[in-house]
Design a protein around this motif. Structure first.
Motif, PDB file in Angstrom:
ATOM      1  N   LEU A 126      -5.340  -3.264  -6.540  1.00  0.00           N
ATOM      2  CA  LEU A 126      -5.571  -1.888  -6.426  1.00  0.00           C
ATOM      3  C   LEU A 126      -6.742  -1.270  -5.638  1.00  0.00           C
ATOM      4  CD1 LEU A 126      -4.308  -0.748 -10.037  1.00  0.00           C
ATOM      5  CD2 LEU A 126      -3.305  -0.500  -7.783  1.00  0.00           C
ATOM      6  N   LEU A 127      -7.947  -1.980  -6.088  1.00  0.00           N
ATOM      7  CA  LEU A 127      -9.250  -1.545  -5.380  1.00  0.00           C
ATOM      8  C   LEU A 127      -9.082  -1.893  -3.867  1.00  0.00           C
ATOM      9  CD1 LEU A 127     -12.244  -0.774  -5.285  1.00  0.00           C
ATOM     10  CD2 LEU A 127     -12.685  -3.216  -6.132  1.00  0.00           C
ATOM     11  N   GLY A 128      -8.462  -3.114  -3.671  1.00  0.00           N
ATOM     12  CA  GLY A 128      -8.328  -3.565  -2.347  1.00  0.00           C
ATOM     13  C   GLY A 128      -7.443  -2.598  -1.588  1.00  0.00           C
ATOM     14  N   LEU A 129      -6.402  -2.094  -2.309  1.00  0.00           N
ATOM     15  CA  LEU A 129      -5.497  -1.054  -1.670  1.00  0.00           C
ATOM     16  C   LEU A 129      -6.262   0.117  -1.218  1.00  0.00           C
ATOM     17  CD1 LEU A 129      -2.466  -0.898  -0.915  1.00  0.00           C
ATOM     18  CD2 LEU A 129      -2.368   0.376  -3.317  1.00  0.00           C
ATOM     19  N   GLY A 130      -7.073   0.655  -2.022  1.00  0.00           N
ATOM     20  CA  GLY A 130      -7.916   1.862  -1.822  1.00  0.00           C
ATOM     21  C   GLY A 130      -8.740   1.527  -0.662  1.00  0.00           C
ATOM     22  N   LEU A 131      -9.637   0.430  -0.686  1.00  0.00           N
ATOM     23  CA  LEU A 131     -10.557   0.139   0.206  1.00  0.00           C
ATOM     24  C   LEU A 131     -10.018  -0.040   1.767  1.00  0.00           C
ATOM     25  CD1 LEU A 131     -12.650  -2.435  -1.760  1.00  0.00           C
ATOM     26  CD2 LEU A 131     -13.451  -0.004  -0.817  1.00  0.00           C
ATOM     27  N   ALA A 132      -8.489  -0.602   1.723  1.00  0.00           N
ATOM     28  CA  ALA A 132      -8.000  -0.631   2.949  1.00  0.00           C
ATOM     29  C   ALA A 132      -7.451   0.380   3.555  1.00  0.00           C
ATOM     30  CB  ALA A 132      -6.742  -1.713   2.703  1.00  0.00           C
ATOM     31  N   SER A 133      -6.892   1.221   2.748  1.00  0.00           N
ATOM     32  CA  SER A 133      -6.472   2.590   3.249  1.00  0.00           C
ATOM     33  C   SER A 133      -7.788   3.541   3.982  1.00  0.00           C
ATOM     34  CB  SER A 133      -5.739   3.461   2.089  1.00  0.00           C
ATOM     35  OG  SER A 133      -6.771   3.921   1.075  1.00  0.00           O
ATOM     36  N   ALA A 134      -8.966   3.356   3.419  1.00  0.00           N
ATOM     37  CA  ALA A 134      -9.951   4.049   3.842  1.00  0.00           C
ATOM     38  C   ALA A 134     -10.536   3.345   5.171  1.00  0.00           C
ATOM     39  CB  ALA A 134     -11.262   4.169   2.868  1.00  0.00           C
ATOM     40  N   THR A 135     -10.213   1.991   5.389  1.00  0.00           N
ATOM     41  CA  THR A 135     -10.658   1.322   6.712  1.00  0.00           C
ATOM     42  C   THR A 135      -9.572   1.801   7.727  1.00  0.00           C
ATOM     43  OG1 THR A 135      -9.247  -0.633   6.290  1.00  0.00           O
ATOM     44  CG2 THR A 135     -11.675  -0.649   5.457  1.00  0.00           C
ATOM     45  N   GLY A 136      -8.335   2.274   7.104  1.00  0.00           N
ATOM     46  CA  GLY A 136      -7.383   2.768   8.254  1.00  0.00           C
ATOM     47  C   GLY A 136      -7.766   4.057   8.947  1.00  0.00           C
ATOM     48  N   LEU A 137      -8.828   4.724   8.285  1.00  0.00           N
ATOM     49  CA  LEU A 137      -9.428   6.016   8.762  1.00  0.00           C
ATOM     50  C   LEU A 137     -10.809   5.791   9.365  1.00  0.00           C
ATOM     51  CD1 LEU A 137      -8.457   8.545   6.138  1.00  0.00           C
ATOM     52  CD2 LEU A 137      -7.191   8.135   8.125  1.00  0.00           C
ATOM     53  N   ARG A 138     -11.506   4.749   8.915  1.00  0.00           N
ATOM     54  CA  ARG A 138     -12.970   4.315   9.324  1.00  0.00           C
ATOM     55  C   ARG A 138     -13.021   2.845   9.094  1.00  0.00           C
ATOM     56  NH1 ARG A 138     -12.130   8.378  11.264  1.00  0.00           N
ATOM     57  NH2 ARG A 138     -13.470  10.222  11.288  1.00  0.00           N
ATOM     58  N   THR A 139     -13.215   2.221  10.210  1.00  0.00           N
ATOM     59  CA  THR A 139     -13.495   0.876  10.106  1.00  0.00           C
ATOM     60  C   THR A 139     -14.595   0.372   9.325  1.00  0.00           C
ATOM     61  OG1 THR A 139     -12.746   0.508  12.307  1.00  0.00           O
ATOM     62  CG2 THR A 139     -13.648  -1.381  11.574  1.00  0.00           C
ATOM     63  N   PHE A 140     -15.838   0.923   9.521  1.00  0.00           N
ATOM     64  CA  PHE A 140     -16.901   0.423   8.977  1.00  0.00           C
ATOM     65  C   PHE A 140     -17.617   1.054   7.586  1.00  0.00           C
ATOM     66  CE2 PHE A 140     -17.197  -0.480  13.616  1.00  0.00           C
ATOM     67  CZ  PHE A 140     -16.991  -2.008  13.499  1.00  0.00           C
ATOM     68  N   LEU A 141     -17.194   2.523   7.371  1.00  0.00           N
ATOM     69  CA  LEU A 141     -17.779   3.136   6.338  1.00  0.00           C
ATOM     70  C   LEU A 141     -17.407   2.476   5.018  1.00  0.00           C
ATOM     71  CD1 LEU A 141     -19.411   5.582   5.349  1.00  0.00           C
ATOM     72  CD2 LEU A 141     -17.431   6.821   5.675  1.00  0.00           C
ATOM     73  N   PRO A 142     -15.989   2.203   4.813  1.00  0.00           N
ATOM     74  CA  PRO A 142     -15.590   1.786   3.497  1.00  0.00           C
ATOM     75  C   PRO A 142     -16.339   0.526   3.113  1.00  0.00           C
ATOM     76  CG  PRO A 142     -13.717   2.479   4.823  1.00  0.00           C
ATOM     77  CD  PRO A 142     -14.988   2.577   5.821  1.00  0.00           C
TER      78      PRO A 142
ATOM     79  N   ALA B 231     -24.222  -0.265   8.462  1.00  0.00           N
ATOM     80  CA  ALA B 231     -24.731   0.896   8.689  1.00  0.00           C
ATOM     81  C   ALA B 231     -24.874   1.591  10.086  1.00  0.00           C
ATOM     82  CB  ALA B 231     -26.037   1.266   7.948  1.00  0.00           C
ATOM     83  N   VAL B 232     -25.775   0.631  11.011  1.00  0.00           N
ATOM     84  CA  VAL B 232     -25.567   1.062  12.357  1.00  0.00           C
ATOM     85  C   VAL B 232     -24.088   1.193  13.103  1.00  0.00           C
ATOM     86  CG1 VAL B 232     -26.161   0.011  14.638  1.00  0.00           C
ATOM     87  CG2 VAL B 232     -27.647  -0.160  12.820  1.00  0.00           C
ATOM     88  N   ALA B 233     -23.074   0.400  12.578  1.00  0.00           N
ATOM     89  CA  ALA B 233     -21.761   0.497  12.952  1.00  0.00           C
ATOM     90  C   ALA B 233     -21.195   1.777  12.611  1.00  0.00           C
ATOM     91  CB  ALA B 233     -20.947  -0.708  12.836  1.00  0.00           C
ATOM     92  N   ALA B 234     -21.333   1.861  11.536  1.00  0.00           N
ATOM     93  CA  ALA B 234     -20.794   3.252  10.946  1.00  0.00           C
ATOM     94  C   ALA B 234     -21.300   4.554  11.323  1.00  0.00           C
ATOM     95  CB  ALA B 234     -21.047   3.406   9.194  1.00  0.00           C
ATOM     96  N   VAL B 235     -22.651   4.666  11.663  1.00  0.00           N
ATOM     97  CA  VAL B 235     -23.212   5.807  12.376  1.00  0.00           C
ATOM     98  C   VAL B 235     -22.566   5.821  13.765  1.00  0.00           C
ATOM     99  CG1 VAL B 235     -25.283   6.846  13.166  1.00  0.00           C
ATOM    100  CG2 VAL B 235     -25.241   5.687  10.984  1.00  0.00           C
ATOM    101  N   ALA B 236     -22.465   4.720  14.352  1.00  0.00           N
ATOM    102  CA  ALA B 236     -22.071   4.817  15.950  1.00  0.00           C
ATOM    103  C   ALA B 236     -20.660   5.258  15.913  1.00  0.00           C
ATOM    104  CB  ALA B 236     -22.173   3.390  16.285  1.00  0.00           C
ATOM    105  N   GLU B 237     -19.718   4.677  14.805  1.00  0.00           N
ATOM    106  CA  GLU B 237     -18.505   5.120  14.724  1.00  0.00           C
ATOM    107  C   GLU B 237     -18.139   6.554  14.616  1.00  0.00           C
ATOM    108  OE1 GLU B 237     -14.230   3.261  12.925  1.00  0.00           O
ATOM    109  OE2 GLU B 237     -16.128   3.532  11.603  1.00  0.00           O
ATOM    110  N   PHE B 238     -19.106   7.195  13.487  1.00  0.00           N
ATOM    111  CA  PHE B 238     -19.104   8.434  13.006  1.00  0.00           C
ATOM    112  C   PHE B 238     -19.471   9.317  14.371  1.00  0.00           C
ATOM    113  CE2 PHE B 238     -21.308  12.246  11.786  1.00  0.00           C
ATOM    114  CZ  PHE B 238     -20.453  12.817  10.987  1.00  0.00           C
TER     115      PHE B 238
END
Length: 208
Positions: A24-40, A74-81
């Motif tokens: 269940l935890l992995g399912l939630g994290l994976a769904s979030a990576t479908g919107l943002r690759t690095f932030l989750p 963190a760098v990748a998440a900021v760049a993606e954002f």
């Protein structure tokens, strides 16, 4: 009245801790990576590093909670954002996401199966994480295409901010209450669908 059989309780808790909650935890994290690759992944790495929310990583994924990994994420998440707020660049990121986000989803999901061997954790991560991330990335594509068609891309940064919030909230819910993740994902899917429909129908409403 018969006493509590601790053996039976332990037998029930074992699969719950080993398979159900990580799934269940992995399912939630994976769904979030479908919107943002690095932030989750960054949020997962920080939670593991500081031992928050009871998050545990399996042994082969301990590197995710290291400072070099956290810094890179963190760098990748900021760049993606930042890039996702730029029309045209956001479409490029979304296209690349069809490859990177299922991988990120599999990594995120597989890393939280701490009670099984590495090969089993990797397979579980692929089964749980990759299709989920791919599905949400595809939904995001529909929203972006509709936003670009109706606003010339000017509405895309607003849509992107909404997706940022949804990704963060999904990860937080997964951390705090993984048992309600299925319900949370249904709500998330409805929100994304309604957002896409509202954007797609905007020209028709304008005409009327």
């Amino acid at each position: 009245m018969p006493g509590l059989d601790l053996t039976e309780v332990g037998a029930a808790v074992g699969p719950l801790q080993t398979w159900v909650l990580p799934a269940l935890l992995g399912l939630g994290l994976a769904s979030a990576t479908g919107l943002r690759t690095f932030l989750p992944l960054l949020m997962l790495a920080l939670a593991a590093k500081f031992e928050m929310f009871g998050i545990r990583l399996n042994d082969q994924m301990d590197w995710l909670g290291s400072w070099p990994a956290i810094s890179a994420l963190a760098v990748a998440a900021v760049a993606e954002f930042a890039g996702d707020k730029v029309p045209a660049v956001d479409h490029a990121l979304n296209a690349v996401g069809y490859v990177t986000r299922p991988i990120a989803g599999a990594v995120a999901a597989g890393s939280v199966f701490w009670g099984v061997d590495p090969a089993t954790a990797a397979v579980a991560g692929i089964i749980v994480g990759a299709p989920t991330a791919l599905a949400f990335n595809a939904a995001q594509t529909g929203v972006r295409v509709g936003s670009t068609a109706t606003t010339g891309g000017l509405g895309n940064p607003i849509v992107s901010l909404i997706e940022d919030v949804l990704a963060v909230l999904t990860v937080i819910v997964a951390f705090l209450a993984p048992v309600i993740i299925p319900l949370a994902l249904v709500i998330l899917a409805i929100v994304v669908f309604r957002l896409a429909k509202r954007i797609r129908d905007r020209p028709a409403r304008a005409v009327v």
